[in-house]
Motif scaffolding. Sequence first.
Motif, mmCIF file in Angstrom:
data_model
loop_
_atom_site.group_PDB
_atom_site.id
_atom_site.type_symbol
_atom_site.label_atom_id
_atom_site.label_comp_id
_atom_site.label_asym_id
_atom_site.label_seq_id
_atom_site.Cartn_x
_atom_site.Cartn_y
_atom_site.Cartn_z
ATOM 1 N N VAL A 35 0.820 -1.204 0.000
ATOM 2 C CA VAL A 35 0.000 0.000 0.000
ATOM 3 C C VAL A 35 0.859 1.260 0.000
ATOM 4 C CG1 VAL A 35 -0.193 0.087 2.533
ATOM 5 C CG2 VAL A 35 -1.998 1.111 1.104
ATOM 6 N N ASP A 36 2.061 1.172 0.563
ATOM 7 C CA ASP A 36 2.963 2.332 0.574
ATOM 8 C C ASP A 36 3.417 2.711 -0.834
ATOM 9 O OD1 ASP A 36 2.781 2.264 3.331
ATOM 10 O OD2 ASP A 36 4.624 1.115 3.590
ATOM 11 N N PHE A 37 3.251 1.801 -1.776
ATOM 12 C CA PHE A 37 3.662 2.039 -3.160
ATOM 13 C C PHE A 37 2.452 2.215 -4.077
ATOM 14 C CE2 PHE A 37 7.095 0.027 -0.975
ATOM 15 C CZ PHE A 37 8.249 0.561 -1.509
ATOM 16 N N ARG A 76 18.625 5.566 -5.987
ATOM 17 C CA ARG A 76 17.987 4.249 -6.082
ATOM 18 C C ARG A 76 17.223 3.911 -4.798
ATOM 19 N NH1 ARG A 76 15.797 1.092 -9.800
ATOM 20 N NH2 ARG A 76 16.061 -1.132 -9.401
ATOM 21 N N ALA A 77 17.739 4.316 -3.654
ATOM 22 C CA ALA A 77 17.060 4.065 -2.390
ATOM 23 C C ALA A 77 15.744 4.824 -2.316
ATOM 24 C CB ALA A 77 17.973 4.456 -1.231
ATOM 25 N N ARG A 78 15.759 6.081 -2.737
ATOM 26 C CA ARG A 78 14.514 6.877 -2.705
ATOM 27 C C ARG A 78 13.486 6.322 -3.681
ATOM 28 N NH1 ARG A 78 18.438 11.109 -2.295
ATOM 29 N NH2 ARG A 78 18.258 11.573 -4.519
ATOM 30 N N GLU A 79 13.943 5.874 -4.831
ATOM 31 C CA GLU A 79 13.023 5.341 -5.842
ATOM 32 C C GLU A 79 12.360 4.039 -5.383
ATOM 33 O OE1 GLU A 79 16.070 7.143 -9.165
ATOM 34 O OE2 GLU A 79 15.932 4.981 -8.846
ATOM 35 N N THR A 80 13.113 3.219 -4.677
ATOM 36 C CA THR A 80 12.593 1.914 -4.250
ATOM 37 C C THR A 80 12.004 1.935 -2.851
ATOM 38 O OG1 THR A 80 14.774 1.257 -3.395
ATOM 39 C CG2 THR A 80 14.261 0.690 -5.706
ATOM 40 N N GLY A 81 12.203 3.037 -2.126
ATOM 41 C CA GLY A 81 11.696 3.116 -0.758
ATOM 42 C C GLY A 81 12.524 2.351 0.250
ATOM 43 N N ARG A 82 13.715 1.927 -0.134
ATOM 44 C CA ARG A 82 14.572 1.150 0.768
ATOM 45 C C ARG A 82 15.644 2.098 1.315
ATOM 46 N NH1 ARG A 82 15.512 -4.541 -2.342
ATOM 47 N NH2 ARG A 82 15.814 -5.270 -0.218
ATOM 48 N N LEU A 83 15.259 2.860 2.316
ATOM 49 C CA LEU A 83 16.035 4.014 2.759
ATOM 50 C C LEU A 83 16.921 3.746 3.963
ATOM 51 C CD1 LEU A 83 13.125 6.608 2.487
ATOM 52 C CD2 LEU A 83 15.040 6.367 0.912
ATOM 53 N N LYS A 132 47.505 6.228 2.309
ATOM 54 C CA LYS A 132 47.853 6.128 0.899
ATOM 55 C C LYS A 132 46.620 6.224 0.002
ATOM 56 C CE LYS A 132 51.892 3.198 1.787
ATOM 57 N NZ LYS A 132 52.525 1.878 1.519
ATOM 58 N N ASP A 133 45.483 6.587 0.581
ATOM 59 C CA ASP A 133 44.219 6.727 -0.154
ATOM 60 C C ASP A 133 43.659 5.388 -0.629
ATOM 61 O OD1 ASP A 133 44.229 9.437 0.244
ATOM 62 O OD2 ASP A 133 44.935 9.945 -1.769
ATOM 63 N N GLN A 134 44.106 4.285 -0.042
ATOM 64 C CA GLN A 134 43.573 2.973 -0.398
ATOM 65 C C GLN A 134 42.530 2.529 0.624
ATOM 66 O OE1 GLN A 134 47.072 0.484 -0.830
ATOM 67 N NE2 GLN A 134 47.299 1.037 -2.978
ATOM 68 N N ILE A 135 41.525 1.821 0.149
ATOM 69 C CA ILE A 135 40.433 1.355 1.009
ATOM 70 C C ILE A 135 40.941 0.194 1.864
ATOM 71 C CG2 ILE A 135 38.104 0.381 1.030
ATOM 72 C CD1 ILE A 135 37.835 1.647 -1.849
ATOM 73 N N ILE A 136 40.715 0.285 3.164
ATOM 74 C CA ILE A 136 41.168 -0.784 4.071
ATOM 75 C C ILE A 136 40.018 -1.480 4.786
ATOM 76 C CG2 ILE A 136 43.443 0.229 4.415
ATOM 77 C CD1 ILE A 136 42.416 1.332 7.102
ATOM 78 N N GLY A 137 38.801 -1.005 4.588
ATOM 79 C CA GLY A 137 37.667 -1.667 5.224
ATOM 80 C C GLY A 137 36.369 -0.978 4.887
ATOM 81 N N ALA A 138 35.276 -1.721 4.995
ATOM 82 C CA ALA A 138 33.969 -1.139 4.702
ATOM 83 C C ALA A 138 32.864 -1.927 5.391
ATOM 84 C CB ALA A 138 33.711 -1.104 3.193
ATOM 85 N N ALA A 139 31.854 -1.203 5.826
ATOM 86 C CA ALA A 139 30.596 -1.798 6.292
ATOM 87 C C ALA A 139 29.491 -1.143 5.488
ATOM 88 C CB ALA A 139 30.394 -1.553 7.786
ATOM 89 N N ILE A 140 28.810 -1.931 4.679
ATOM 90 C CA ILE A 140 27.773 -1.402 3.792
ATOM 91 C C ILE A 140 26.431 -1.962 4.241
ATOM 92 C CG2 ILE A 140 27.017 -1.102 1.423
ATOM 93 C CD1 ILE A 140 29.793 0.058 2.010
ATOM 94 N N LEU A 141 25.651 -1.123 4.888
ATOM 95 C CA LEU A 141 24.339 -1.526 5.387
ATOM 96 C C LEU A 141 23.292 -0.901 4.478
ATOM 97 C CD1 LEU A 141 22.687 -2.941 7.611
ATOM 98 C CD2 LEU A 141 22.809 -0.819 8.936
ATOM 99 N N CYS A 142 22.858 -1.680 3.489
ATOM 100 C CA CYS A 142 21.849 -1.181 2.554
ATOM 101 C C CYS A 142 21.195 -2.368 1.857
ATOM 102 C CB CYS A 142 22.439 -0.201 1.547
ATOM 103 S SG CYS A 142 23.280 -0.941 0.144
ATOM 104 N N ALA A 143 20.233 -2.073 0.995
ATOM 105 C CA ALA A 143 19.434 -3.129 0.372
ATOM 106 C C ALA A 143 20.289 -4.157 -0.351
ATOM 107 C CB ALA A 143 18.424 -2.508 -0.588
#
Length: 465
Positions: A67-69, A388-395, A406-417
Amino acid sequence: MPDSYDVVIIGSGQAGNPLATALADAGRRVVLIEEYLLGGSCINYGCSPVKTMLASAERAHQVRTAVDFGVLADAPRVDMAAVVARKDVVIGAMREGVRKNLTQEHPGITVLAGRAVFTGPHSVRVALETGPEKELTAPLIFINTGTRAAIPEVDGLAETGFLTTTELLDLPELPEHLLILGGGYIGLEFGQMYRRFGSRVTIIESGEQVLEHEDADVCATLQELLEAEGVEFVLGAKAYRASKGAGGQITVAARTSSGERRLRGTHLLIATGRTPNSDKLNLSAAGVRVDEQGYIQVNSRLQTNVRGIYALGDVHGGPQFTHLSYDDYRIVRDALLGGKSRSARQRPLPYAVFTDPQLGRIGLSEAQAREKKIAYRVAVMPVSNIGRARETGRLGGFFKVLVDAKDQIIGAAILCAEGGEIMTMLQLAMTGRLKYQVLQQMIFAHPLWAEALNNAFAKLKEPKK
């Protein structure tokens, strides 16, 4: 006289099966022994059945929130027997694929259904499901027997009729109120799943946060998102007694900082960790050493202290993930067949928690970077900033990426759809030693979740003291 083979593999898991086929294809005579079901824990009562049922729970959630969509639909009615039946069909096909692969597609493999115990350093006895016992010998023996649910010492627990994940996955009815003892990734995945099916869910965790090895901001946000769906949490709760009343209600008594809590439900899931299946192997007859928890001790090449005996997968301890078990196979395969030596000690550890939103993790957390005294900057971007989050409602959720001097990525936590998929893109960048600016300037197709990597690094900051 015992039957003589080149290789004995005990356990049909994610390391043992491909190793059996690789060694058989190389001309070795291989016998693989499985006490339970072909395919190991991942296929039978781990990753695959859980994710299959999570898909059903997601469908129920989509109907409930349609119903939210702008879509009108009746409230979903979940048929748990049908959910379990679908899971069984999916898993049955996977298990049959494993059976066919081992017994038909690779000559040189003998598969035995039964329980194996050591009788010496290079000999085992197998109590078969049908037929007389067999005595086997081989110069190479691989132990791939995995783990089982660890049952905590809680007074009265044995009399409650508690469930492990294995039993809950086959339960044909929906629990009215599911109590979950343990707030790790298993507890969270099952908690959200059964809440979306329609159960009331209470997660009881002894620590002060869920997912004890994650940064506090990640845990707090994920907990808030699950609470918004109606999952209840009781943290810092030391369960010490459990009982079952005359009407079938289960009560868990726990000590908390604010006093004793009595938590009542119709079903109780134990999700407090795993224990190795090493105690059934009579390892003393072979002289194989284990640690105080029963995990088999191995060196960086996965060899035990006994020459010719290896331990693969969860049974040797450390992080327990299917992809690491499969990499154990590759390490041993390359050493035995390719003459290549690679350590099992230093390797990347990507993983995902399959809640919704997903948590994808790679490399160092902030706590780990501080512990190692590594200078870093951190970028945090709310998922709600992503088109994409706003379009799908997965915010819900955020990106959190650590960058070194050295500007290199050493870790990440990605909490998303699609957190696990985005995490994998960052893992590829880390493997290629790309600087974060490469992702920041890269052209991504619009409007993908991945496009957020253009903006994720815009607010790199020094960590808070």
